[in-house]
Design an enzyme around this catalytic site. Structure first.
Site: not given
Lengths: 391, 210
Positions: A166, A236, A329, A362-363
């Site tokens: 990222s 967040r 992602d 993405h994580d």
């Protein structure tokens, strides 16, 4: 110590590492750093951790770059909550980035809130925190600060590998552009050479949430003794959705109710409860002004800017690349990685490229993803044997 | 530290061993459709080549990269255009030509990005293929052509004869060629392409631009 020439200091530090394989420290550069925006900040503090031992040839350093809300505590335990570090799946003894073999360095980025110079540091001109006066920083500034730590403070002339996911991947790319001969290998994971309009849009929602919090006080919340907790938590929560895929959300939460109850006045879907928990725990460890500064730095990132083409950015690079993307992602989709790979081809760079099949979004780069681990460890071993580095 | 024993000489497919023998030491090589990277591992280890791979199948790519090989996921039909001219000494396409959607364009691209192109393909003119089609009237199923017509990835089968014609048509110079028999041995019909087109199970060509 000051009387000794710098190489001796470095040697003494190596001795220290010989019995202590983990180190947390902060390096201070009194002469500061000129930022890309033209402003000058001094002193420059860079908080960092190291794992493993630097070999006598100083050739086994691996620089790990953290993402937006990460920090230098790759392996942990984290000083704020005692929990394991953010990349224990990847870094450690016997892990893909094996600390029995590699000397792993990770710095808290410039602008961060875990000890490196950032908006919560003291501005020497005013004697109080920089807060909203903190100059705009870039990914390039973060890399310039890391480079001072690596080259000057740790005395490592050439890094074996620079690795990150990222925003960490953005730093990896910036490293290969700024210091094209300073590393043998570069591993940008789940990243892109620019921040897209969609990426910027999500960041802007987060920033607006922080700005709208009555406790924000135009960034001077420290003076008022408050924290814009709600705004930061919403930022967040919004960002966290972008780190997951729809499939992963469905798999983890579906339409389940928390506690299996349906008819209570406090009824809440599990996914809502999860996001609220993510928001609440984030505000305990992250500073809102840092969040604003770092998200902006990501937005400003574009390696093809002011160049005829992206390929021109990589013309001088000597690094071997391993580009990794994840199939689910949608924040940094595989298409971005392919653009990167094409640009690297255009300059005949050595590139491995893998898109890992996963529904974790993405994580995935932070999670237990066996294909990612096999890829990274195999790639590093391959480069090490070609370059004759390690052990 | 060594690379995992992915491709010992003994394990290297016969046609790949023949191809490897055509590549001089320290060449820059791109292997298109490199599979798990057996050939590039062999070239890197035994001939100190800068050998890279391109492979469509992601599980093969992951396996190759996990063995430390510079392999990327990509498609021969669409990705070769991104390489600069003359970036390799040899561009290799083994047993893949029949499966790409634009074989003619792929050959052109190979000779643009490489000084030489090495191409191997299963020969559809082999006597067993001809015999089966003649006798059964059905699409042949042999050791090499072993998938039924409705699911085969081999959408562009050709014979040795066809390939010679294409090279003539597009002005590619055949610098070297040979056929490989059922056992994977190089056959002796170098001077008799017609016989090679009957008894050669596979063909290997080295092309250069004219």
């Amino acid at each position: 110590l000051r009387l000794l020439p710098p190489p001796t200091i470095v040697r003494l530090m190596s001795l220290a590492y010989a019995h202590e394989t983990q180190c947390h420290a902060t390096a201070r550069f009194a002469d500061g750093l000129v930022l890309e925006c033209g402003q000058f900040i001094a002193p420059l503090d860079i908080a960092y951790t190291t794992q493993g031992r630097l070999n006598s040839a100083r050739s086994n350093a691996v620089l790990v770059c953290h993402a937006l809300t990460g920090d230098q505590h790759v392996v942990g335990p984290h000083p704020a909550n005692g929990r394991p570090g953010w990349w224990t799946a990847m870094v450690g003894p016997g892990r893909p980035i094996d600390t029995d073999r590699w000397f792993v360095v990770c710095t808290n980025v410039l602008g961060g809130c875990m000890g490196s110079t950032g908006p919560s540091s003291i501005n020497p001109a005013t004697g109080s925190a920089w807060a909203s006066d903190f100059p705009p920083i870039t990914i390039g500034d973060m890399v310039a600060a890391q480079a001072r730590l690596v080259f000057e403070h740790l005395g490592i002339p050439r890094i074996f590998a620079v690795i990150g996911g990222s925003m960490g991947g953005m730093q990896v790319l910036e490293w290969t552009v700024r210091f094209p001969a300073a590393m043998a290998a570069a591993v940008p994971i789940a990243t892109a050479h620019f921040h897209s309009a969609q990426n910027i849009a999500f960041h802007e929602v987060g920033r607006q949430a922080i700005a709208a919090d009555p406790s924000f006080h135009r960034g001077r919340y420290q003076q008022h003794g408050v924290v814009p907790e709600r705004g930061l938590a919403v930022a967040r929560m919004c960002a966290h959705i972008t780190y997951l895929s729809e499939a992963a959300l469905t798999r983890k939460f579906g339409r389940r109710w928390r506690g299996g109850m349906r008819d209570l006045p406090t009824e809440m879907f599990e996914v809502e409860s999860y996001l609220q928990h993510q928001g609440a725990s984030f505000v305990r460890r992250f500073d809102a002004n840092s969040y604003l500064a770092i998200t902006r730095a990501m937005d400003l990132f574009d390696l093809s800017e002011d160049r005829p083409s992206l390929a021109d950015a990589f013309r001088a690079t000597r690094a071997r690349f391993c580009v990794v993307s994840f199939s689910s992602d949608w924040l940094f989709p595989t298409a971005r990685s392919r653009e990167l790979v094409r640009a690297l081809h255009a300059v005949a760079a050595s590139v491995s490229f893998v898109e890992i099949e996963t529904d974790k979004g993405h994580d995935a780069f932070l999670l237990d993803e066996p294909d990612l681990h096999r890829t990274v460890s195999g790639f590093l071993s391959g480069v090490a044997s070609r370059e004759g580095v390690g052990n | 530290l060594t690379l995992a024993p992915l491709a010992d000489d003994q394990e290297l497919r016969q046609d790949l061993r023949l191809i490897a023998a055509m590549v001089p030491a320290r060449s820059r090589v791109l292997d298109i459709g490199c599979g798990n990277g057996a050939l590039i591992a062999h070239l890197a280890r035994t001939r100190q080549c800068d050998a890279r791979g391109l492979e469509l199948d992601m599980s093969e790519v992951t396996q190759a990269v996990a063995h430390g090989l510079p392999v990327m996921q990509g498609n021969a039909d669409t990705d070769l255009v991104h390489y600069p001219d003359a970036s390799f000494d040899f561009v290799i396409l083994s047993r893949t030509l029949q499966a790409v959607s634009q074989p003619r364009e792929v050959l052109r691209q190979m000779l643009r990005i490489g000084a030489s192109a090495i191409v191997s393909f299963p020969n559809f003119g082999h006597w067993r293929v001809r015999w089966q089609l003649l006798v059964t009237g059905c699409m042949p199923m042999t050791r090499v052509w072993h998938r039924p017509w409705f699911e085969t990835p081999n959408i562009h089968p050709c014979t040795l004869h066809d390939f010679f014609s294409l090279c003539r048509m597009d002005g590619h110079r055949v610098a070297e060629w040979f056929a490989v028999d059922d056992a994977g041995r190089q056959t002796p019909w170098r001077r008799f392409p017609r016989l090679a087109n009957i008894f050669g199970e596979q063909a290997v060509f080295r092309l250069t631009s004219n």
